[in-house]
Design a protein around this motif. Structure first.
Motif, PDB file in Angstrom:
ATOM      1  N   ARG A 326     -10.300 -10.480  15.669  1.00 31.57           N
ATOM      2  CA  ARG A 326      -9.348  -9.373  15.762  1.00 31.57           C
ATOM      3  C   ARG A 326      -7.925  -9.841  15.441  1.00 31.57           C
ATOM      4  N   LYS A 327      -7.609 -11.102  15.808  1.00 29.53           N
ATOM      5  CA  LYS A 327      -6.274 -11.631  15.533  1.00 29.53           C
ATOM      6  C   LYS A 327      -6.057 -11.752  14.023  1.00 29.53           C
ATOM      7  N   VAL A 328      -7.104 -12.198  13.288  1.00 29.45           N
ATOM      8  CA  VAL A 328      -7.002 -12.307  11.825  1.00 29.45           C
ATOM      9  C   VAL A 328      -6.696 -10.927  11.215  1.00 29.45           C
ATOM     10  N   VAL A 329      -7.383  -9.920  11.723  1.00 23.53           N
ATOM     11  CA  VAL A 329      -7.183  -8.560  11.210  1.00 23.53           C
ATOM     12  C   VAL A 329      -5.803  -8.046  11.577  1.00 23.53           C
ATOM     13  N   ALA A 330      -5.370  -8.326  12.806  1.00 24.10           N
ATOM     14  CA  ALA A 330      -4.057  -7.855  13.262  1.00 24.10           C
ATOM     15  C   ALA A 330      -2.940  -8.446  12.412  1.00 24.10           C
ATOM     16  N   GLU A 331      -3.045  -9.730  12.071  1.00 19.45           N
ATOM     17  CA  GLU A 331      -2.034 -10.355  11.235  1.00 19.45           C
ATOM     18  C   GLU A 331      -2.011  -9.741   9.832  1.00 19.45           C
ATOM     19  N   ALA A 332      -3.200  -9.403   9.327  1.00 24.51           N
ATOM     20  CA  ALA A 332      -3.267  -8.787   7.999  1.00 24.51           C
ATOM     21  C   ALA A 332      -2.588  -7.418   8.010  1.00 24.51           C
ATOM     22  N   ILE A 333      -2.814  -6.663   9.089  1.00 25.78           N
ATOM     23  CA  ILE A 333      -2.178  -5.341   9.203  1.00 25.78           C
ATOM     24  C   ILE A 333      -0.669  -5.493   9.296  1.00 25.78           C
ATOM     25  N   LYS A 334      -0.216  -6.497  10.079  1.00 22.32           N
ATOM     26  CA  LYS A 334       1.213  -6.720  10.293  1.00 22.32           C
ATOM     27  C   LYS A 334       1.912  -7.099   8.995  1.00 22.32           C
ATOM     28  N   ASN A 335       1.281  -7.892   8.171  1.00 22.17           N
ATOM     29  CA  ASN A 335       1.911  -8.395   6.953  1.00 22.17           C
ATOM     30  C   ASN A 335       1.663  -7.516   5.723  1.00 22.17           C
ATOM     31  N   LEU A 336       0.866  -6.421   5.882  1.00 21.13           N
ATOM     32  CA  LEU A 336       0.488  -5.613   4.730  1.00 21.13           C
ATOM     33  C   LEU A 336       1.672  -4.740   4.284  1.00 21.13           C
ATOM     34  N   GLU A 337       2.071  -4.883   3.012  1.00 16.58           N
ATOM     35  CA  GLU A 337       3.154  -4.082   2.461  1.00 16.58           C
ATOM     36  C   GLU A 337       2.765  -3.596   1.066  1.00 16.58           C
ATOM     37  N   PHE A 338       3.281  -2.397   0.721  1.00 19.09           N
ATOM     38  CA  PHE A 338       3.026  -1.788  -0.586  1.00 19.09           C
ATOM     39  C   PHE A 338       4.361  -1.499  -1.258  1.00 19.09           C
ATOM     40  N   ASP A 339       4.324  -1.377  -2.573  1.00 16.36           N
ATOM     41  CA  ASP A 339       5.505  -0.915  -3.293  1.00 16.36           C
ATOM     42  C   ASP A 339       5.831   0.496  -2.832  1.00 16.36           C
ATOM     43  N   LEU A 340       7.096   0.864  -2.813  1.00 20.63           N
ATOM     44  CA  LEU A 340       7.557   2.138  -2.292  1.00 20.63           C
ATOM     45  C   LEU A 340       6.912   3.303  -3.048  1.00 20.63           C
ATOM     46  N   GLY A 341       6.221   4.170  -2.276  1.00 25.66           N
ATOM     47  CA  GLY A 341       5.607   5.360  -2.849  1.00 25.66           C
ATOM     48  C   GLY A 341       4.420   5.075  -3.731  1.00 25.66           C
ATOM     49  N   LYS A 342       3.885   3.810  -3.701  1.00 29.81           N
ATOM     50  CA  LYS A 342       2.758   3.456  -4.562  1.00 29.81           C
ATOM     51  C   LYS A 342       1.657   2.808  -3.733  1.00 29.81           C
ATOM     52  N   LYS A 387      -5.205   7.627   0.733  1.00 29.68           N
ATOM     53  CA  LYS A 387      -6.524   7.269   0.232  1.00 29.68           C
ATOM     54  C   LYS A 387      -6.418   6.133  -0.789  1.00 29.68           C
ATOM     55  N   GLU A 388      -5.432   6.255  -1.695  1.00 28.45           N
ATOM     56  CA  GLU A 388      -5.291   5.227  -2.740  1.00 28.45           C
ATOM     57  C   GLU A 388      -4.923   3.862  -2.138  1.00 28.45           C
ATOM     58  N   ARG A 389      -4.100   3.856  -1.079  1.00 27.31           N
ATOM     59  CA  ARG A 389      -3.737   2.580  -0.465  1.00 27.31           C
ATOM     60  C   ARG A 389      -4.940   1.937   0.234  1.00 27.31           C
ATOM     61  N   ALA A 390      -5.749   2.754   0.917  1.00 29.89           N
ATOM     62  CA  ALA A 390      -6.944   2.204   1.551  1.00 29.89           C
ATOM     63  C   ALA A 390      -7.903   1.645   0.490  1.00 29.89           C
ATOM     64  N   GLU A 391      -8.040   2.387  -0.631  1.00 31.34           N
ATOM     65  CA  GLU A 391      -8.915   1.919  -1.709  1.00 31.34           C
ATOM     66  C   GLU A 391      -8.352   0.647  -2.351  1.00 31.34           C
ATOM     67  N   SER A 392      -7.033   0.532  -2.420  1.00 34.28           N
ATOM     68  CA  SER A 392      -6.408  -0.658  -3.005  1.00 34.28           C
ATOM     69  C   SER A 392      -6.714  -1.910  -2.173  1.00 34.28           C
ATOM     70  N   VAL A 393      -6.656  -1.758  -0.843  1.00 41.12           N
ATOM     71  CA  VAL A 393      -6.994  -2.889   0.035  1.00 41.12           C
ATOM     72  C   VAL A 393      -8.461  -3.265  -0.125  1.00 41.12           C
ATOM     73  N   LYS A 394      -9.335  -2.236  -0.198  1.00 41.47           N
ATOM     74  CA  LYS A 394     -10.772  -2.509  -0.371  1.00 41.47           C
ATOM     75  C   LYS A 394     -11.010  -3.277  -1.675  1.00 41.47           C
ATOM     76  N   ALA A 395     -10.347  -2.819  -2.756  1.00 40.98           N
ATOM     77  CA  ALA A 395     -10.547  -3.467  -4.054  1.00 40.98           C
ATOM     78  C   ALA A 395     -10.109  -4.929  -3.994  1.00 40.98           C
ATOM     79  N   TYR A 396      -9.022  -5.190  -3.287  1.00 39.40           N
ATOM     80  CA  TYR A 396      -8.553  -6.580  -3.208  1.00 39.40           C
ATOM     81  C   TYR A 396      -9.548  -7.436  -2.433  1.00 39.40           C
ATOM     82  N   LEU A 397     -10.047  -6.920  -1.297  1.00 43.12           N
ATOM     83  CA  LEU A 397     -11.001  -7.685  -0.497  1.00 43.12           C
ATOM     84  C   LEU A 397     -12.277  -7.964  -1.285  1.00 43.12           C
ATOM     85  N   VAL A 398     -12.739  -6.966  -2.047  1.00 48.67           N
ATOM     86  CA  VAL A 398     -13.952  -7.150  -2.860  1.00 48.67           C
ATOM     87  C   VAL A 398     -13.698  -8.213  -3.920  1.00 48.67           C
TER      88      VAL A 398
END
Length: 438
Positions: A326-342, A387-398
């Protein structure tokens, strides 16, 4: 004129229209004409046979003429726009029928009816012949409201003068009438009618006696139906329905023998079908297709009726998510950033996302990604962006080796805030992607 009557008239006309339009019109195979125009001429008289006080003892009949355009909505109801012009005359050269002499200071009047326009609801009262598809004679009644403009000229002992300075007087009128219409051909009718017009004023004859004036118009004219086909006004849906019922009965009688033969054929096919579907051992496979007859009750069989082996249930190893995971996931959520509006992930997020991907590969975890936004902008845009941001994270993990079938990406837009959207800090918290291991 009574003001309450004037206020209630539009409501009454609307009710008449709605009630009549609700009648079902029988469909016909040929088009029916619903628009028509009419011209007429007749006599204008400044009194009403329906009673009331007359300002002059000798009311004369003068020439009048008019035209109208009509829209027929059903065989029984139409709206008609009428226009009439002519003259109205009267004097006091003779006594009333009671013998009383009219000593009015106004000896005579001559009124030019410059225009009279009204919208009338017309109701065909009944069909003359209930069993003819198209009538020849139609009786009707009408009522409506409109406006009249007229110029009275009065004669007194001192001479003749224009009433109201010769200006055109405009008053509301309420026309009520009866009529009879004769169909001369498919497109031409003879129209005989009589209308009493109640004026909302006492200046039609240039003499005020504290009572509203009225005038009537008896006329004869021709009506011309526009378009092609029969006239809707003379169409008799009752007779058409009767003819259709008779035709349907004759058709049913003609088909009765064929129907009986078809019933016998159906009975034969049903008997053959029962033989074809007979299943003696009750295993769900018909005898004609059963390769293993006599299977004991309750036995699971394949398509040929033979027993099949049911594989032993598989034991699924329980997935355990540790605090370290859970700590690994929490750190990923904390550090996750996207380009503005993208939905483009910034490079600084890759390190912690790589650890999540490695965790998914190592322990074969499943992961749910839920994208969220604040309420800035349209809901449609936020739903798509989340939806696109969630799919973007999935694509990166895959791309880092994670199993795509074990990752679910969903966008919830602004629908599940975790903080207020009224402050910048709250909106920042609401713009997130949540990771759920299971």
């Amino acid at each position: 004129m009574n003001s309450k009557f004037l206020k209630c008239l539009p409501v009454a006309l609307a009710g008449l229209f709605i009630g009549t339009a609700a009648q079902a019109q029988e469909p016909t195979s040929t088009p029916l004409r619903s628009w028509s125009i009419g011209v007429n001429a007749g006599l204008l008289t400044p009194l009403s046979p329906l009673g009331g006080k007359n300002d002059f003892s000798n009311n004369k009949s003068s020439f009048g003429y008019g035209l109208y355009i009509k829209k027929q909505f059903t065989p029984y109801f139409s709206l008609r726009l009428d226009g009439v012009r002519g003259k109205l005359k009267g004097d006091n050269t003779q006594a009333y029928e009671s013998g009383m002499v009219n000593n009015s200071p106004v000896k005579a009047f001559d009124t030019q009816l410059e225009y009279s326009g009204s919208l009338n609801a017309v109701v065909n009262m009944f069909n003359i012949d209930m069993f003819k598809k198209e009538d020849v004679l139609q009786l009707y009644a009408s009522a409506g409201a409109g406006l009249a403009g007229y110029k009275p000229t009065i004669t007194t002992a001192s001479g003749t003068s224009a009433y109201a300075g010769g200006n055109t007087i405009k008053e509301l009128i309420i026309p009520v009438g009866l009529g009879a219409k004769f169909r001369l051909s498919d497109g031409v009718n003879l129209d005989l009618g009589w209308t009493v017009n109640f004026v909302d004023g006492d200046n039609l004859d240039g003499y005020y006696r504290n009572g509203n004036d009225k005038y009537n118009y008896g006329y004869a004219g021709l009506e011309f139906a526009l378009g092609k086909g029969k006239q809707l006004a003379f169409h008799n849906p009752v007779a058409a329905t009767y003819d259709q019922a008779v035709a349907a009965k004759n058709t049913a009688n003609a088909l009765k023998a064929d129907l009986d033969a078809q019933k016998a054929e159906n009975a034969k096919l049903r008997s053959e079908m029962n033989d074809l579907l007979k299943d003696s051992d009750g295993d769900g496979v018909a005898d004609k297709l059963d390769k293993c007859p006599g299977t004991p009750a309750g036995t699971v069989v394949d398509g040929s009726g033979c027993p099949i082996k049911i594989p032993a249930p598989q034991v699924t190893e329980k997935v355990i998510v540790t605090e370290a995971d859970r700590k690994v996931v929490a750190e990923a959520i904390k550090n996750l950033e996207f380009d503005l509006g993208k939905a483009t992930i910034r490079a600084k997020s890759y390190t912690t996302l790589n650890r999540v991907a490695a965790l998914l590969v190592e322990k074969n975890f499943s992961l749910k990604l839920a994208g969220h936004t604040d309420n800035t902008g349209s809901r449609e845009l936020n739903m798509r962006l989340s939806k696109e941001r969630a799919e973007s994270v999935k694509a990166y993990l895959v791309s880092q080796g994670a199993n795509a079938s074990r990752i679910e990406a969903t966008g919830y837009g602004p629908d599940q805030p975790i903080a207020t959207n009224k402050t910048a800090a709250g909106r920042q918290q609401n713009r997130r992607v949540e990771f759920t291991l299971y």
